[in-house]
Design an enzyme around this catalytic site. Structure first.
Site, PDB file in Angstrom:
ATOM      1  N   HIS A 132      -8.859   5.175   2.771  1.00 21.78           N
ATOM      2  CA  HIS A 132      -7.682   5.643   2.095  1.00 21.78           C
ATOM      3  C   HIS A 132      -7.208   7.134   2.123  1.00 21.78           C
ATOM      4  O   HIS A 132      -6.107   7.316   1.579  1.00 21.78           O
ATOM      5  CB  HIS A 132      -8.032   5.083   0.660  1.00 21.78           C
ATOM      6  CG  HIS A 132      -7.992   3.614   0.712  1.00 21.78           C
ATOM      7  ND1 HIS A 132      -9.096   2.815   0.980  1.00 21.78           N
ATOM      8  CD2 HIS A 132      -7.160   2.715   0.244  1.00 21.78           C
ATOM      9  CE1 HIS A 132      -8.981   1.568   0.831  1.00 21.78           C
ATOM     10  NE2 HIS A 132      -7.529   1.340   0.144  1.00 21.78           N
ATOM     11  N   LEU A 133      -8.121   7.799   2.625  1.00 19.87           N
ATOM     12  CA  LEU A 133      -7.883   9.300   2.773  1.00 19.87           C
ATOM     13  C   LEU A 133      -6.622   9.258   3.875  1.00 19.87           C
ATOM     14  O   LEU A 133      -5.695  10.302   3.336  1.00 19.87           O
ATOM     15  CB  LEU A 133      -8.992   9.995   3.565  1.00 19.87           C
ATOM     16  CG  LEU A 133     -10.333  10.255   2.928  1.00 19.87           C
ATOM     17  CD1 LEU A 133     -11.318  10.676   3.620  1.00 19.87           C
ATOM     18  CD2 LEU A 133      -9.826  11.269   1.663  1.00 19.87           C
ATOM     19  N   GLU A 158      -9.723  -0.270  12.758  1.00 20.91           N
ATOM     20  CA  GLU A 158     -10.216  -1.336  11.668  1.00 20.91           C
ATOM     21  C   GLU A 158     -10.101  -2.777  12.356  1.00 20.91           C
ATOM     22  O   GLU A 158     -10.957  -3.581  11.808  1.00 20.91           O
ATOM     23  CB  GLU A 158      -9.710  -1.066  10.160  1.00 20.91           C
ATOM     24  CG  GLU A 158      -8.550  -1.585  10.079  1.00 20.91           C
ATOM     25  CD  GLU A 158      -7.785  -1.361   8.569  1.00 20.91           C
ATOM     26  OE1 GLU A 158      -8.611  -1.121   7.673  1.00 20.91           O
ATOM     27  OE2 GLU A 158      -6.550  -1.744   8.226  1.00 20.91           O
ATOM     28  N   GLY A 196       1.270  -9.659  -6.835  1.00 18.74           N
ATOM     29  CA  GLY A 196       2.338  -9.606  -7.573  1.00 18.74           C
ATOM     30  C   GLY A 196       3.690  -9.956  -6.780  1.00 18.74           C
ATOM     31  O   GLY A 196       4.606  -9.588  -7.083  1.00 18.74           O
ATOM     32  N   GLY A 249       6.280  -2.618   3.030  1.00 21.90           N
ATOM     33  CA  GLY A 249       5.953  -2.903   4.411  1.00 21.90           C
ATOM     34  C   GLY A 249       6.282  -4.408   4.648  1.00 21.90           C
ATOM     35  O   GLY A 249       7.163  -4.920   3.955  1.00 21.90           O
ATOM     36  N   ASP A 274       0.721   2.288   8.894  1.00 22.22           N
ATOM     37  CA  ASP A 274       0.220   1.514  10.229  1.00 22.22           C
ATOM     38  C   ASP A 274       1.322   1.578  11.453  1.00 22.22           C
ATOM     39  O   ASP A 274       0.931   1.478  12.330  1.00 22.22           O
ATOM     40  CB  ASP A 274      -0.099   0.043   9.957  1.00 22.22           C
ATOM     41  CG  ASP A 274      -0.965  -0.103   8.805  1.00 22.22           C
ATOM     42  OD1 ASP A 274      -1.845   0.616   8.474  1.00 22.22           O
ATOM     43  OD2 ASP A 274      -0.962  -1.196   7.995  1.00 22.22           O
ATOM     44  N   ARG A 289      -4.046   7.541   3.398  1.00 27.95           N
ATOM     45  CA  ARG A 289      -2.874   7.351   2.676  1.00 27.95           C
ATOM     46  C   ARG A 289      -2.561   8.234   1.916  1.00 27.95           C
ATOM     47  O   ARG A 289      -1.437   8.335   1.157  1.00 27.95           O
ATOM     48  CB  ARG A 289      -3.158   6.048   2.212  1.00 27.95           C
ATOM     49  CG  ARG A 289      -3.273   4.805   2.887  1.00 27.95           C
ATOM     50  CD  ARG A 289      -2.505   3.490   2.541  1.00 27.95           C
ATOM     51  NE  ARG A 289      -2.658   3.268   1.287  1.00 27.95           N
ATOM     52  CZ  ARG A 289      -3.308   2.121   0.708  1.00 27.95           C
ATOM     53  NH1 ARG A 289      -3.691   1.113   1.678  1.00 27.95           N
ATOM     54  NH2 ARG A 289      -3.469   1.702  -0.568  1.00 27.95           N
ATOM     55  N   MET A 305      -7.686   3.195   9.772  1.00 20.89           N
ATOM     56  CA  MET A 305      -7.004   2.008   9.151  1.00 20.89           C
ATOM     57  C   MET A 305      -6.152   1.704  10.265  1.00 20.89           C
ATOM     58  O   MET A 305      -5.944   2.408  11.294  1.00 20.89           O
ATOM     59  CB  MET A 305      -6.180   2.558   7.785  1.00 20.89           C
ATOM     60  CG  MET A 305      -7.175   2.297   6.847  1.00 20.89           C
ATOM     61  SD  MET A 305      -6.171   2.477   4.995  1.00 20.89           S
ATOM     62  CE  MET A 305      -7.322   1.942   3.879  1.00 20.89           C
ATOM     63  N   GLY A 340       0.828  -1.247   0.053  1.00 14.78           N
ATOM     64  CA  GLY A 340       0.161  -0.001   0.092  1.00 14.78           C
ATOM     65  C   GLY A 340       0.905   1.291   0.013  1.00 14.78           C
ATOM     66  O   GLY A 340       1.900   1.233   0.594  1.00 14.78           O
TER      67      GLY A 340
HETATM   68  O1  F6P Z   1      -1.034  -1.280   5.524  1.00 15.26           O
HETATM   69  C1  F6P Z   1      -1.623  -0.282   5.096  1.00 15.26           C
HETATM   70  C2  F6P Z   1      -3.190  -0.413   4.960  1.00 15.26           C
HETATM   71  O2  F6P Z   1      -3.406   1.020   4.562  1.00 15.26           O
HETATM   72  C3  F6P Z   1      -3.841  -0.735   5.904  1.00 15.26           C
HETATM   73  O3  F6P Z   1      -4.058   0.312   7.073  1.00 15.26           O
HETATM   74  C4  F6P Z   1      -5.006  -1.284   5.343  1.00 15.26           C
HETATM   75  O4  F6P Z   1      -5.713  -2.277   6.047  1.00 15.26           O
HETATM   76  C5  F6P Z   1      -4.750  -1.729   4.119  1.00 15.26           C
HETATM   77  O5  F6P Z   1      -3.450  -1.122   3.781  1.00 15.26           O
HETATM   78  C6  F6P Z   1      -5.777  -1.323   3.094  1.00 15.26           C
HETATM   79  O6  F6P Z   1      -5.184  -2.114   1.939  1.00 15.26           O
HETATM   80  P1  F6P Z   1      -5.821  -1.608   0.283  1.00 15.26           P
HETATM   81  O7  F6P Z   1      -5.143  -0.976  -0.397  1.00 15.26           O
HETATM   82  O8  F6P Z   1      -5.732  -3.064  -0.234  1.00 15.26           O
HETATM   83  O9  F6P Z   1      -7.230  -1.259   0.442  1.00 15.26           O
END
Ligand code: F6P
Length: 369
Positions: free
Chosen positions: A293-294, A245, A85, A125, A150, A296, A192, A16
């Site tokens: 995802h906000l 989560e 992958g 990660g 995380d 990230r 997350m 991620g």
């Molecule tokens: O490991 C980072 C993370 O954002 C987690 O907090 C979350 O559970 C996961 O990736 C979500 O992954 P994806 O991008 O597959 O939705």
């Protein structure tokens, strides 16, 4: 260790995305240029090597000043990433639709040999770092750079991306307080963090949440209801609850959103569950916000940028100094190299006695226990 002369290396990002990836790439590329080393970027994890046909402009590209200009402050990764992958367990769909996993690591090693690329810097990660270690065991010179919002990786005080995620979640909590108060609602905020509660804990304490539910402390909602009642007795007509989560009830399980072959299970939905149950138990109007995802996205904070730039430059120095199969890590205030094997296959959970939890308890925050 003796300094070695490198001519070509490669860099890739896997798993991620996290704010700060681009800052690492810039530091790697500029550190290489300064030393006369060519730095190649691999697209989408290892897919640039394994599926070159998907990249008409090249799955592996030479990176120079124009590629990394102005990217320090950009979220995402200019190289692209994937959490599928894994080259050692590469999912291949057969004619009948079934998926089989194949070890394609030999193709990676062959690519490096054929193109005379001496080493790889792999930013990722836990999953990507495990792949890095396995490739190193097969003979590829490799340095890992830890990344995840995380903050659940062992052997480093912190990973870049975490501070940005926590800062954004905290800002969201600040905003949610006023609307919760105006409408006399319980606001449940899901964040997350996978199986670790770092994002929920740090943002919950900084963002003045009334309850914080994390995976490390299985919760009883009765305790949260008690907290809400005690607030009501003091005249408070609203509450803000942060739920990781990966949080789960005592004697219950984590809430899984999806399971797919070739990738980790996806978590999500516990916020909705908690909100529904709290609404039934208190009779109070409840709303859920899933930050997802906000967390990230967006530009990395100053802290994350600096860690990312330092990790990127340190990785090139590590290669030059002859290291391999190590991960760059922060041991405040210094950056050090630790064996990859000591960082993988384990998770850094929130210790129950850490002072942030103790601080929360002293501030009256409910952890559902
Ligand atoms: O490991 C980072 C993370 O954002 C987690 O907090 C979350 O559970 C996961 O990736 C979500 O992954 P994806 O991008 O597959 O939705």
């Amino acid at each position: 260790m003796d300094n070695i002369k490198l001519k070509k290396i490669a860099v890739c990002t896997g798993g991620g995305d996290a704010p700060g990836l681009n800052a690492v790439i810039r530091a790697v590329v500029l550190s290489c240029i300064r030393r006369g080393i060519e730095c190649y970027g691999i697209r989408d994890g290892f897919n640039g090597i394994l599926s070159p046909e998907s990249y008409p402009q090249g799955g592996v590209v030479l990176l120079g000043h124009p590629n990394v200009k102005g990217i320090t402050q950009l979220g995402g990764t200019i190289l692209g990433t994937t959490n599928r992958g894994n080259p050692l367990h590469y999912p291949i769909q057969k004619a009948d639709g079934t998926i089989v996993e194949t070890d394609r690591s030999g193709e990676i090693l062959q690519f490096f040999k054929q193109n005379e690329i001496a080493a790889l810097i792999s930013i990722g990660g836990d999953g990507s770092l495990l792949i890095a270690h396995e490739l190193a065991q097969k003979g590829l010179k490799i340095i890992g750079i830890p990344k995840t919002i995380d903050n659940d990786l062992e052997q480093t005080v912190v990973t870049f991306g975490f501070d940005t995620a926590v800062s954004f979640a905290t800002e969201c909590l600040d905003r949610l307080h006023s609307t919760a108060e105006s409408h006399h609602r319980i606001m449940v905020v899901e964040v997350m963090g996978r199986y670790a509660g770092w994002i929920a804990l740090n943002s919950g304490i900084a963002g003045v949440a009334d309850a914080v539910l994390i995976p490390e402390i299985p919760y009883q909602l009765e305790k949260v209801v008690e907290k809400i009642s005690s607030l009501e007795k003091r005249g408070r007509t609203y509450a803000v609850i942060v739920v990781a989560e990966g949080a789960k009830p005592v004697d219950g399980e984590v809430t899984v959103l999806a399971k797919e072959i070739g990738r980790k299970e996806r978590l999500g939905g516990v916020g909705e569950k908690v909100a529904k149950e709290l609404s039934q138990m208190t009779g109070q109007e409840t709303r859920v916000v899933v930050l997802g995802h906000l967390l990230r996205g967006g530009k990395p904070t100053c802290f994350d940028r600096l860690i990312a730039l330092r990790f990127g430059a340190a990785a090139v120095r590590a290669l030059e100094e002859g290291y391999s199969d190590v991960m760059v890590a922060l041991e405040s205030p210094a950056v050090k190299y630790v064996p990859l094997v000591s960082a993988i296959r384990r998770m850094k959970s929130v210790p129950l006695t850490c002072d942030t939890i103790l601080t929360g308890r002293d501030l009256g925050v409910c952890f559902g226990d």
